[in-house]
Design a protein around this motif. Sequence first.
Motif, PDB file in Angstrom:
ATOM      1  N   ALA A  86      27.315 -16.794  29.861  1.00  0.00           N
ATOM      2  CA  ALA A  86      28.464 -16.022  29.399  1.00  0.00           C
ATOM      3  C   ALA A  86      28.331 -15.693  27.921  1.00  0.00           C
ATOM      4  CB  ALA A  86      29.753 -16.786  29.666  1.00  0.00           C
ATOM      5  N   ALA A  87      27.680 -16.583  27.162  1.00  0.00           N
ATOM      6  CA  ALA A  87      27.489 -16.348  25.728  1.00  0.00           C
ATOM      7  C   ALA A  87      26.484 -15.237  25.456  1.00  0.00           C
ATOM      8  CB  ALA A  87      27.037 -17.642  25.044  1.00  0.00           C
ATOM      9  N   TYR A  88      25.702 -14.864  26.459  1.00  0.00           N
ATOM     10  CA  TYR A  88      24.666 -13.835  26.250  1.00  0.00           C
ATOM     11  C   TYR A  88      25.249 -12.549  25.670  1.00  0.00           C
ATOM     12  CZ  TYR A  88      20.976 -10.439  27.170  1.00  0.00           C
ATOM     13  OH  TYR A  88      20.036  -9.433  27.022  1.00  0.00           O
ATOM     14  N   GLY A  89      26.378 -12.090  26.214  1.00  0.00           N
ATOM     15  CA  GLY A  89      26.994 -10.866  25.711  1.00  0.00           C
ATOM     16  C   GLY A  89      27.386 -10.974  24.248  1.00  0.00           C
ATOM     17  N   TYR A  90      27.808 -12.169  23.829  1.00  0.00           N
ATOM     18  CA  TYR A  90      28.174 -12.389  22.426  1.00  0.00           C
ATOM     19  C   TYR A  90      26.939 -12.329  21.528  1.00  0.00           C
ATOM     20  CZ  TYR A  90      32.830 -13.688  23.994  1.00  0.00           C
ATOM     21  OH  TYR A  90      34.084 -13.656  24.548  1.00  0.00           O
ATOM     22  N   TRP A  91      25.826 -12.895  21.993  1.00  0.00           N
ATOM     23  CA  TRP A  91      24.587 -12.814  21.219  1.00  0.00           C
ATOM     24  C   TRP A  91      24.074 -11.377  21.154  1.00  0.00           C
ATOM     25  CZ3 TRP A  91      22.998 -17.753  24.175  1.00  0.00           C
ATOM     26  CH2 TRP A  91      23.379 -18.884  23.431  1.00  0.00           C
ATOM     27  N   VAL A  92      24.261 -10.622  22.235  1.00  0.00           N
ATOM     28  CA  VAL A  92      23.908  -9.196  22.224  1.00  0.00           C
ATOM     29  C   VAL A  92      24.665  -8.486  21.104  1.00  0.00           C
ATOM     30  CG1 VAL A  92      24.267  -7.034  23.501  1.00  0.00           C
ATOM     31  CG2 VAL A  92      23.178  -8.986  24.630  1.00  0.00           C
ATOM     32  N   ASN A  93      25.963  -8.749  20.996  1.00  0.00           N
ATOM     33  CA  ASN A  93      26.765  -8.137  19.933  1.00  0.00           C
ATOM     34  C   ASN A  93      26.356  -8.661  18.557  1.00  0.00           C
ATOM     35  OD1 ASN A  93      29.765  -8.183  21.983  1.00  0.00           O
ATOM     36  ND2 ASN A  93      28.220  -6.580  21.785  1.00  0.00           N
ATOM     37  N   ALA A  94      26.112  -9.972  18.459  1.00  0.00           N
ATOM     38  CA  ALA A  94      25.716 -10.556  17.172  1.00  0.00           C
ATOM     39  C   ALA A  94      24.405  -9.954  16.661  1.00  0.00           C
ATOM     40  CB  ALA A  94      25.595 -12.070  17.295  1.00  0.00           C
ATOM     41  N   LYS A  95      23.561  -9.513  17.579  1.00  0.00           N
ATOM     42  CA  LYS A  95      22.310  -8.850  17.219  1.00  0.00           C
ATOM     43  C   LYS A  95      22.567  -7.472  16.608  1.00  0.00           C
ATOM     44  CE  LYS A  95      17.689  -8.339  17.656  1.00  0.00           C
ATOM     45  NZ  LYS A  95      16.716  -9.142  16.893  1.00  0.00           N
ATOM     46  N   GLY A  96      23.773  -6.928  16.827  1.00  0.00           N
ATOM     47  CA  GLY A  96      24.100  -5.597  16.326  1.00  0.00           C
ATOM     48  C   GLY A  96      24.175  -4.550  17.418  1.00  0.00           C
ATOM     49  N   TRP A  97      24.028  -4.987  18.672  1.00  0.00           N
ATOM     50  CA  TRP A  97      24.113  -4.062  19.800  1.00  0.00           C
ATOM     51  C   TRP A  97      25.570  -4.026  20.265  1.00  0.00           C
ATOM     52  CZ3 TRP A  97      19.673  -6.714  23.032  1.00  0.00           C
ATOM     53  CH2 TRP A  97      18.491  -6.704  22.272  1.00  0.00           C
ATOM     54  N   THR A  98      26.233  -2.896  20.092  1.00  0.00           N
ATOM     55  CA  THR A  98      27.668  -2.834  20.386  1.00  0.00           C
ATOM     56  C   THR A  98      28.070  -1.682  21.281  1.00  0.00           C
ATOM     57  OG1 THR A  98      28.075  -1.539  18.376  1.00  0.00           O
ATOM     58  CG2 THR A  98      28.277  -3.939  18.191  1.00  0.00           C
ATOM     59  N   ASN A  99      27.121  -0.889  21.772  1.00  0.00           N
ATOM     60  CA  ASN A  99      27.487   0.283  22.570  1.00  0.00           C
ATOM     61  C   ASN A  99      26.417   0.587  23.602  1.00  0.00           C
ATOM     62  OD1 ASN A  99      25.441   2.034  21.212  1.00  0.00           O
ATOM     63  ND2 ASN A  99      26.727   1.608  19.427  1.00  0.00           N
ATOM     64  N   THR A 100      26.656   1.578  24.425  1.00  0.00           N
ATOM     65  CA  THR A 100      25.774   1.871  25.553  1.00  0.00           C
ATOM     66  C   THR A 100      24.416   2.415  25.132  1.00  0.00           C
ATOM     67  OG1 THR A 100      26.802   4.058  25.769  1.00  0.00           O
ATOM     68  CG2 THR A 100      27.681   2.283  27.147  1.00  0.00           C
ATOM     69  N   GLY A 101      24.281   2.830  23.878  1.00  0.00           N
ATOM     70  CA  GLY A 101      22.974   3.260  23.398  1.00  0.00           C
ATOM     71  C   GLY A 101      21.938   2.157  23.458  1.00  0.00           C
ATOM     72  N   TRP A 102      22.406   0.897  23.509  1.00  0.00           N
ATOM     73  CA  TRP A 102      21.508  -0.251  23.549  1.00  0.00           C
ATOM     74  C   TRP A 102      21.328  -0.804  24.958  1.00  0.00           C
ATOM     75  CZ3 TRP A 102      18.755  -1.592  19.373  1.00  0.00           C
ATOM     76  CH2 TRP A 102      19.191  -1.123  18.124  1.00  0.00           C
ATOM     77  N   MET A 103      21.819  -0.098  25.973  1.00  0.00           N
ATOM     78  CA  MET A 103      21.799  -0.653  27.323  1.00  0.00           C
ATOM     79  C   MET A 103      20.378  -0.918  27.824  1.00  0.00           C
ATOM     80  SD  MET A 103      24.211  -1.595  29.461  1.00  0.00           S
ATOM     81  CE  MET A 103      25.664  -0.553  29.285  1.00  0.00           C
TER      82      MET A 103
END
Length: 437
Positions: free
Chosen positions: A213-230
Amino acid sequence: MADTTDTGTNEAVSRPRKSSWTYIGPGIVVAATGVGAGDLVATLIAGSKFGYTLMWAAVIGCVVKISLAEAAGRWHLATGRTLFEGWRSLGRWTTVYFAVYVLVWGFVYGATAMSSSALPIVALFPDGPGLKTWAVITGLIGLVFVWFNQYAVFERVMTVLIGVMFVVVMYVAIRVAPDFGASFAGLLPVLPDGSLLYTLGLIGGVGGTITMAAYGYWVNAKGWTNTGWMKVMRLDNRVAYITTGLFVVAMLIIGAELLHSSQIALTKGDRGLIDLGVILEDRFGATTAKLFLVGFFATSFSSLIGVWHGVSLMFADFVERIRKDRVGAAADESRRTTEEVAAGERERSVPFRAYLLWLTFPPISLLFLDEPFGLVVVYGVLGAFFMPFLALTLVWLLNSSRTPKEWRNGVLSNVMLSAAGLLFIVLCVQQVRDIPW
Protein backbone atom coordinates in the motif's frame (compact mmCIF):
# COMPACT_ATOMS: atom_id res chain seq x y z
CA MET A 1 10.84 19.19 -24.82
CA ALA A 2 7.93 17.38 -23.19
CA ASP A 3 4.42 16.40 -24.08
CA THR A 4 1.42 17.44 -22.03
CA THR A 5 -1.86 15.74 -21.33
CA ASP A 6 -4.97 16.26 -19.26
CA THR A 7 -5.10 13.97 -16.24
CA GLY A 8 -8.76 14.41 -15.48
CA THR A 9 -7.93 17.06 -12.85
CA ASN A 10 -7.81 19.91 -15.40
CA GLU A 11 -4.04 20.28 -15.04
CA ALA A 12 -1.45 20.15 -17.80
CA VAL A 13 1.28 17.75 -16.79
CA SER A 14 4.66 16.87 -18.23
CA ARG A 15 5.47 13.40 -19.44
CA PRO A 16 8.86 11.77 -19.29
CA ARG A 17 10.26 11.07 -22.74
CA LYS A 18 9.91 7.30 -22.26
CA SER A 19 9.74 4.60 -19.60
CA SER A 20 13.48 4.53 -18.97
CA TRP A 21 15.44 2.34 -16.58
CA THR A 22 17.03 5.53 -15.23
CA TYR A 23 13.76 6.36 -13.44
CA ILE A 24 13.61 3.10 -11.45
CA GLY A 25 13.41 3.69 -7.70
CA PRO A 26 10.16 3.14 -5.77
CA GLY A 27 10.04 -0.45 -7.02
CA ILE A 28 13.49 -1.14 -5.57
CA VAL A 29 12.32 0.34 -2.27
CA VAL A 30 9.15 -1.78 -2.10
CA ALA A 31 11.07 -4.94 -3.04
CA ALA A 32 13.72 -4.32 -0.36
CA THR A 33 11.08 -3.55 2.27
CA GLY A 34 8.61 -6.29 1.42
CA VAL A 35 11.02 -9.22 1.53
CA GLY A 36 11.91 -9.75 5.17
CA ALA A 37 13.90 -12.44 6.94
CA GLY A 38 10.73 -14.32 7.90
CA ASP A 39 9.70 -14.50 4.23
CA LEU A 40 13.05 -15.99 3.28
CA VAL A 41 12.76 -18.62 6.02
CA ALA A 42 9.23 -19.56 4.89
CA THR A 43 10.55 -20.02 1.35
CA LEU A 44 13.51 -22.06 2.56
CA ILE A 45 11.20 -24.36 4.51
CA ALA A 46 8.99 -24.84 1.44
CA GLY A 47 12.09 -25.78 -0.56
CA SER A 48 13.32 -28.11 2.18
CA LYS A 49 9.98 -29.95 2.32
CA PHE A 50 9.04 -30.12 -1.37
CA GLY A 51 12.24 -29.48 -3.32
CA TYR A 52 11.66 -27.66 -6.60
CA THR A 53 8.03 -28.73 -6.88
CA LEU A 54 6.52 -25.36 -5.86
CA MET A 55 8.64 -23.19 -8.19
CA TRP A 56 5.49 -22.40 -10.19
CA ALA A 57 3.87 -20.89 -7.09
CA ALA A 58 6.74 -18.39 -6.77
CA VAL A 59 6.13 -17.25 -10.35
CA ILE A 60 2.39 -16.83 -9.81
CA GLY A 61 3.08 -14.94 -6.59
CA CYS A 62 5.27 -12.52 -8.52
CA VAL A 63 2.44 -11.85 -11.02
CA VAL A 64 -0.09 -11.34 -8.19
CA LYS A 65 2.15 -8.75 -6.48
CA ILE A 66 2.75 -6.92 -9.77
CA SER A 67 -1.02 -6.59 -10.20
CA LEU A 68 -1.60 -5.33 -6.66
CA ALA A 69 1.22 -2.77 -6.62
CA GLU A 70 0.31 -1.56 -10.13
CA ALA A 71 -3.25 -0.95 -8.96
CA ALA A 72 -2.04 1.07 -5.94
CA GLY A 73 0.32 3.14 -8.07
CA ARG A 74 -2.33 3.66 -10.78
CA TRP A 75 -4.81 5.00 -8.23
CA HIS A 76 -2.31 7.63 -7.03
CA LEU A 77 -1.33 8.73 -10.54
CA ALA A 78 -4.77 8.62 -12.17
CA THR A 79 -6.72 10.41 -9.45
CA GLY A 80 -4.20 12.74 -7.81
CA ARG A 81 -5.36 11.28 -4.51
CA THR A 82 -3.56 9.05 -2.06
CA LEU A 83 -4.74 5.57 -1.22
CA PHE A 84 -5.99 6.58 2.20
CA GLU A 85 -8.18 9.23 0.56
CA GLY A 86 -9.62 6.46 -1.56
CA TRP A 87 -10.28 4.30 1.48
CA ARG A 88 -11.85 7.26 3.27
CA SER A 89 -14.31 7.70 0.39
CA LEU A 90 -15.58 4.12 0.93
CA GLY A 91 -16.87 4.90 4.41
CA ARG A 92 -15.77 5.58 7.97
CA TRP A 93 -15.26 1.86 8.64
CA THR A 94 -12.01 2.02 6.64
CA THR A 95 -10.74 4.81 8.90
CA VAL A 96 -11.56 2.84 12.05
CA TYR A 97 -9.86 -0.30 10.74
CA PHE A 98 -6.75 1.55 9.57
CA ALA A 99 -6.45 3.57 12.80
CA VAL A 100 -6.51 0.47 15.02
CA TYR A 101 -4.38 -1.56 12.61
CA VAL A 102 -1.60 0.98 12.17
CA LEU A 103 -1.23 1.55 15.93
CA VAL A 104 -1.30 -2.09 17.09
CA TRP A 105 0.66 -3.40 14.09
CA GLY A 106 3.33 -0.73 14.43
CA PHE A 107 3.78 -1.44 18.14
CA VAL A 108 4.42 -5.15 17.64
CA TYR A 109 6.22 -4.90 14.30
CA GLY A 110 8.73 -2.43 15.70
CA ALA A 111 10.03 -4.99 18.19
CA THR A 112 10.03 -7.74 15.57
CA ALA A 113 11.99 -5.66 13.04
CA MET A 114 14.60 -4.60 15.60
CA SER A 115 15.14 -8.20 16.78
CA SER A 116 15.41 -9.44 13.19
CA SER A 117 18.06 -6.83 12.37
CA ALA A 118 20.01 -7.65 15.53
CA LEU A 119 20.16 -11.45 15.01
CA PRO A 120 22.80 -11.49 12.24
CA ILE A 121 24.90 -8.86 14.06
CA VAL A 122 25.01 -11.05 17.17
CA ALA A 123 26.00 -14.03 15.02
CA LEU A 124 28.76 -12.00 13.34
CA PHE A 125 30.04 -10.58 16.64
CA PRO A 126 29.27 -13.20 19.31
CA ASP A 127 31.59 -11.56 21.87
CA GLY A 128 29.87 -8.18 21.58
CA PRO A 129 26.64 -6.83 23.11
CA GLY A 130 23.61 -9.11 23.39
CA LEU A 131 20.56 -9.37 21.14
CA LYS A 132 18.42 -6.82 22.99
CA THR A 133 21.17 -4.22 23.00
CA TRP A 134 21.78 -4.59 19.28
CA ALA A 135 18.04 -4.52 18.65
CA VAL A 136 17.74 -1.15 20.41
CA ILE A 137 20.76 0.17 18.49
CA THR A 138 19.34 -0.83 15.09
CA GLY A 139 15.99 0.72 15.95
CA LEU A 140 17.61 4.00 16.97
CA ILE A 141 19.78 4.05 13.83
CA GLY A 142 16.66 3.53 11.71
CA LEU A 143 14.89 6.33 13.57
CA VAL A 144 17.74 8.83 13.12
CA PHE A 145 18.27 7.92 9.46
CA VAL A 146 14.63 8.34 8.45
CA TRP A 147 14.11 11.42 10.67
CA PHE A 148 16.93 13.42 9.05
CA ASN A 149 16.76 12.19 5.44
CA GLN A 150 14.07 12.57 2.81
CA TYR A 151 13.09 10.19 0.03
CA ALA A 152 16.04 10.70 -2.36
CA VAL A 153 18.69 9.65 0.19
CA PHE A 154 16.42 6.91 1.55
CA GLU A 155 16.03 5.43 -1.94
CA ARG A 156 19.80 5.37 -2.55
CA VAL A 157 20.47 3.54 0.72
CA MET A 158 17.69 1.03 -0.02
CA THR A 159 19.23 0.42 -3.45
CA VAL A 160 22.57 -0.44 -1.82
CA LEU A 161 20.89 -2.78 0.68
CA ILE A 162 18.91 -4.64 -1.97
CA GLY A 163 22.08 -4.89 -4.04
CA VAL A 164 23.80 -6.63 -1.13
CA MET A 165 20.77 -8.89 -0.63
CA PHE A 166 20.69 -9.82 -4.31
CA VAL A 167 24.40 -10.56 -4.66
CA VAL A 168 24.53 -12.68 -1.49
CA VAL A 169 21.39 -14.73 -2.17
CA MET A 170 22.36 -15.38 -5.80
CA TYR A 171 25.91 -16.29 -4.78
CA VAL A 172 24.68 -18.85 -2.24
CA ALA A 173 22.16 -20.27 -4.75
CA ILE A 174 24.97 -20.77 -7.26
CA ARG A 175 27.26 -22.33 -4.62
CA VAL A 176 24.72 -25.03 -3.79
CA ALA A 177 24.74 -26.12 -7.49
CA PRO A 178 21.08 -25.93 -8.58
CA ASP A 179 19.51 -28.72 -10.60
CA PHE A 180 18.26 -26.76 -13.63
CA GLY A 181 16.24 -29.68 -14.97
CA ALA A 182 14.32 -29.98 -11.72
CA SER A 183 13.93 -26.19 -11.58
CA PHE A 184 12.19 -26.08 -14.96
CA ALA A 185 10.10 -29.11 -14.05
CA GLY A 186 8.96 -27.19 -10.96
CA LEU A 187 7.26 -24.64 -13.22
CA LEU A 188 4.53 -27.20 -13.94
CA PRO A 189 1.67 -26.73 -11.43
CA VAL A 190 1.73 -29.69 -9.04
CA LEU A 191 0.40 -29.94 -5.48
CA PRO A 192 2.19 -32.62 -3.43
CA ASP A 193 0.39 -34.01 -0.40
CA GLY A 194 0.37 -31.52 2.46
CA SER A 195 1.64 -28.64 0.31
CA LEU A 196 -1.52 -26.52 -0.07
CA LEU A 197 -0.79 -24.04 2.72
CA TYR A 198 2.88 -23.75 1.71
CA THR A 199 1.76 -23.09 -1.86
CA LEU A 200 -0.70 -20.39 -0.85
CA GLY A 201 1.93 -18.87 1.41
CA LEU A 202 4.46 -18.70 -1.44
CA ILE A 203 1.91 -17.06 -3.75
CA GLY A 204 0.56 -14.62 -1.23
CA GLY A 205 3.10 -14.22 1.52
CA VAL A 206 6.52 -13.17 0.22
CA GLY A 207 6.69 -9.42 -0.31
CA GLY A 208 3.03 -8.98 0.62
CA THR A 209 2.63 -6.53 3.51
CA ILE A 210 1.38 -3.03 4.22
CA THR A 211 4.38 -1.82 2.20
CA MET A 212 2.46 -2.74 -0.95
CA ALA A 213 0.00 0.00 0.00
CA ALA A 214 2.96 2.31 0.66
CA TYR A 215 4.13 1.84 -2.94
CA GLY A 216 1.84 4.60 -4.22
CA TYR A 217 3.24 6.99 -1.60
CA TRP A 218 6.81 6.22 -2.67
CA VAL A 219 5.76 6.78 -6.30
CA ASN A 220 4.59 10.27 -5.30
CA ALA A 221 7.66 10.89 -3.11
CA LYS A 222 9.78 10.18 -6.20
CA GLY A 223 8.02 13.11 -7.89
CA TRP A 224 5.59 11.09 -9.99
CA THR A 225 2.18 12.70 -9.47
CA ASN A 226 0.20 12.32 -12.71
CA THR A 227 -0.64 9.98 -15.56
CA GLY A 228 2.37 11.11 -17.58
CA TRP A 229 4.38 8.77 -15.34
CA MET A 230 2.09 5.76 -15.73
CA LYS A 231 4.38 3.78 -18.09
CA VAL A 232 7.40 4.52 -15.92
CA MET A 233 5.53 3.37 -12.81
CA ARG A 234 4.54 0.13 -14.49
CA LEU A 235 8.12 -0.61 -15.54
CA ASP A 236 9.33 0.25 -12.04
CA ASN A 237 6.71 -2.05 -10.51
CA ARG A 238 7.65 -4.97 -12.76
CA VAL A 239 11.30 -4.57 -11.82
CA ALA A 240 10.30 -4.66 -8.14
CA TYR A 241 8.44 -7.93 -8.24
CA ILE A 242 10.64 -9.67 -10.78
CA THR A 243 13.44 -8.94 -8.30
CA THR A 244 11.27 -10.35 -5.51
CA GLY A 245 10.54 -13.41 -7.66
CA LEU A 246 14.26 -13.99 -8.18
CA PHE A 247 14.81 -13.87 -4.42
CA VAL A 248 12.08 -16.45 -3.89
CA VAL A 249 13.42 -18.75 -6.61
CA ALA A 250 16.97 -18.49 -5.22
CA MET A 251 15.81 -19.33 -1.68
CA LEU A 252 13.77 -22.27 -2.98
CA ILE A 253 16.91 -23.55 -4.72
CA ILE A 254 18.92 -23.20 -1.50
CA GLY A 255 16.20 -25.00 0.46
CA ALA A 256 15.89 -27.77 -2.13
CA GLU A 257 19.62 -28.42 -2.58
CA LEU A 258 20.93 -27.74 0.91
CA LEU A 259 18.09 -28.97 3.09
CA HIS A 260 15.66 -31.18 1.15
CA SER A 261 18.03 -34.03 0.29
CA SER A 262 19.48 -34.20 3.81
CA GLN A 263 16.11 -33.58 5.52
CA ILE A 264 17.52 -30.80 7.69
CA ALA A 265 14.84 -28.84 9.55
CA LEU A 266 15.14 -25.11 10.23
CA THR A 267 13.77 -23.17 13.17
CA LYS A 268 10.67 -21.24 12.13
CA GLY A 269 10.91 -17.46 12.05
CA ASP A 270 13.96 -15.26 11.62
CA ARG A 271 16.21 -17.58 13.67
CA GLY A 272 15.96 -20.10 10.85
CA LEU A 273 18.46 -17.98 8.91
CA ILE A 274 20.95 -18.37 11.77
CA ASP A 275 20.51 -22.14 11.39
CA LEU A 276 21.20 -21.79 7.67
CA GLY A 277 24.36 -19.80 8.41
CA VAL A 278 25.66 -22.70 10.53
CA ILE A 279 24.86 -25.17 7.73
CA LEU A 280 26.62 -22.98 5.16
CA GLU A 281 29.72 -22.77 7.38
CA ASP A 282 29.84 -26.55 7.68
CA ARG A 283 29.44 -27.00 3.91
CA PHE A 284 31.33 -24.06 2.39
CA GLY A 285 33.41 -22.48 5.15
CA ALA A 286 33.31 -19.42 7.39
CA THR A 287 33.64 -16.84 4.60
CA THR A 288 30.44 -17.93 2.86
CA ALA A 289 28.61 -18.11 6.19
CA LYS A 290 29.67 -14.58 7.18
CA LEU A 291 28.76 -13.24 3.75
CA PHE A 292 25.32 -14.81 4.16
CA LEU A 293 24.90 -13.13 7.55
CA VAL A 294 25.73 -9.77 5.95
CA GLY A 295 22.97 -10.46 3.41
CA PHE A 296 20.64 -11.45 6.27
CA PHE A 297 21.33 -8.09 7.94
CA ALA A 298 20.71 -6.19 4.69
CA THR A 299 17.40 -8.03 4.30
CA SER A 300 16.23 -7.27 7.82
CA PHE A 301 17.48 -3.70 8.11
CA SER A 302 16.08 -2.69 4.72
CA SER A 303 12.66 -3.91 5.91
CA LEU A 304 13.08 -1.91 9.14
CA ILE A 305 13.90 1.44 7.55
CA GLY A 306 11.43 0.79 4.73
CA VAL A 307 8.58 0.43 7.20
CA TRP A 308 9.89 3.33 9.31
CA HIS A 309 9.62 5.54 6.19
CA GLY A 310 6.70 4.12 4.17
CA VAL A 311 4.19 3.45 6.93
CA SER A 312 5.04 6.77 8.58
CA LEU A 313 4.15 8.44 5.25
CA MET A 314 0.81 6.64 5.27
CA PHE A 315 0.15 7.59 8.88
CA ALA A 316 0.97 11.26 8.17
CA ASP A 317 -1.48 11.21 5.26
CA PHE A 318 -4.11 9.56 7.48
CA VAL A 319 -3.77 12.32 10.09
CA GLU A 320 -3.82 15.09 7.47
CA ARG A 321 -6.97 13.68 5.87
CA ILE A 322 -8.74 13.56 9.24
CA ARG A 323 -7.62 17.13 9.98
CA LYS A 324 -8.95 18.42 6.65
CA ASP A 325 -12.28 16.72 7.18
CA ARG A 326 -12.64 18.23 10.65
CA VAL A 327 -11.89 21.79 9.54
CA GLY A 328 -14.08 21.42 6.45
CA ALA A 329 -11.30 21.98 3.91
CA ALA A 330 -12.44 22.69 0.38
CA ALA A 331 -12.97 19.57 -1.71
CA ASP A 332 -10.49 20.63 -4.41
CA GLU A 333 -7.64 20.78 -1.86
CA SER A 334 -7.60 17.00 -1.71
CA ARG A 335 -6.67 16.95 -5.40
CA ARG A 336 -3.22 18.26 -4.45
CA THR A 337 -2.44 15.63 -1.85
CA THR A 338 -0.07 13.64 -4.07
CA GLU A 339 1.82 16.85 -4.85
CA GLU A 340 2.20 17.50 -1.12
CA VAL A 341 3.77 14.04 -0.76
CA ALA A 342 6.05 14.74 -3.75
CA ALA A 343 7.18 18.03 -2.19
CA GLY A 344 8.29 16.23 0.97
CA GLU A 345 5.71 17.93 3.17
CA ARG A 346 4.62 14.66 4.75
CA GLU A 347 8.19 13.68 5.65
CA ARG A 348 8.68 16.95 7.52
CA SER A 349 5.34 16.77 9.32
CA VAL A 350 4.70 16.19 13.02
CA PRO A 351 2.53 13.06 12.41
CA PHE A 352 5.31 11.48 10.31
CA ARG A 353 7.84 11.94 13.07
CA ALA A 354 5.37 11.00 15.79
CA TYR A 355 4.78 7.64 14.11
CA LEU A 356 8.55 7.15 13.77
CA LEU A 357 8.77 7.52 17.52
CA TRP A 358 5.85 5.11 17.96
CA LEU A 359 7.63 2.49 15.83
CA THR A 360 10.81 2.86 17.88
CA PHE A 361 10.35 3.58 21.57
CA PRO A 362 7.20 1.73 22.77
CA PRO A 363 8.31 -1.49 20.98
CA ILE A 364 11.61 -1.39 22.88
CA SER A 365 9.62 -2.34 25.98
CA LEU A 366 8.48 -5.51 24.19
CA LEU A 367 12.12 -6.50 23.70
CA PHE A 368 12.44 -6.84 27.48
CA LEU A 369 8.98 -8.30 28.16
CA ASP A 370 6.96 -11.17 26.78
CA GLU A 371 4.40 -9.89 24.32
CA PRO A 372 1.02 -9.58 26.10
CA PHE A 373 -1.28 -12.41 25.04
CA GLY A 374 -4.17 -10.12 24.07
CA LEU A 375 -1.87 -7.93 21.97
CA VAL A 376 -0.60 -10.97 20.06
CA VAL A 377 -4.18 -11.98 19.22
CA VAL A 378 -5.22 -8.49 18.08
CA TYR A 379 -2.00 -8.09 16.07
CA GLY A 380 -2.56 -11.43 14.35
CA VAL A 381 -6.18 -10.73 13.43
CA LEU A 382 -5.57 -7.19 12.16
CA GLY A 383 -2.54 -8.28 10.16
CA ALA A 384 -4.36 -11.22 8.60
CA PHE A 385 -7.14 -8.95 7.35
CA PHE A 386 -4.91 -6.30 5.77
CA MET A 387 -4.05 -7.96 2.44
CA PRO A 388 -7.70 -8.96 1.67
CA PHE A 389 -8.65 -5.41 2.67
CA LEU A 390 -6.08 -3.95 0.26
CA ALA A 391 -6.96 -6.19 -2.70
CA LEU A 392 -10.74 -5.86 -2.44
CA THR A 393 -10.78 -2.11 -1.79
CA LEU A 394 -8.57 -1.61 -4.86
CA VAL A 395 -11.12 -3.55 -6.93
CA TRP A 396 -13.84 -1.30 -5.53
CA LEU A 397 -11.98 1.98 -6.09
CA LEU A 398 -10.67 1.20 -9.57
CA ASN A 399 -14.06 0.12 -10.94
CA SER A 400 -15.94 3.18 -9.66
CA SER A 401 -16.44 6.75 -10.79
CA ARG A 402 -13.73 7.76 -8.29
CA THR A 403 -11.22 6.75 -10.99
CA PRO A 404 -11.15 8.49 -14.43
CA LYS A 405 -12.71 6.13 -16.98
CA GLU A 406 -9.58 5.55 -19.06
CA TRP A 407 -7.66 4.35 -15.98
CA ARG A 408 -10.25 2.01 -14.50
CA ASN A 409 -9.62 -1.72 -14.30
CA GLY A 410 -9.71 -3.82 -17.42
CA VAL A 411 -10.69 -7.47 -17.46
CA LEU A 412 -7.19 -8.72 -16.66
CA SER A 413 -6.76 -6.34 -13.71
CA ASN A 414 -10.14 -7.33 -12.30
CA VAL A 415 -9.35 -11.03 -12.63
CA MET A 416 -5.94 -10.66 -10.98
CA LEU A 417 -7.11 -8.41 -8.13
CA SER A 418 -10.20 -10.53 -7.45
CA ALA A 419 -8.11 -13.71 -7.45
CA ALA A 420 -5.64 -12.03 -5.11
CA GLY A 421 -8.51 -11.02 -2.82
CA LEU A 422 -9.82 -14.58 -2.65
CA LEU A 423 -6.31 -15.95 -2.07
CA PHE A 424 -5.70 -13.52 0.78
CA ILE A 425 -9.08 -14.36 2.34
CA VAL A 426 -8.05 -18.03 2.47
CA LEU A 427 -4.68 -17.09 3.96
CA CYS A 428 -6.45 -14.75 6.39
CA VAL A 429 -8.69 -17.55 7.67
CA GLN A 430 -5.68 -19.84 8.10
CA GLN A 431 -3.68 -17.16 9.94
CA VAL A 432 -6.58 -16.47 12.28
CA ARG A 433 -6.92 -20.20 12.96
CA ASP A 434 -3.19 -20.39 13.78
CA ILE A 435 -3.36 -17.56 16.34
CA PRO A 436 -2.79 -18.94 19.88
CA TRP A 437 -6.25 -18.08 21.17
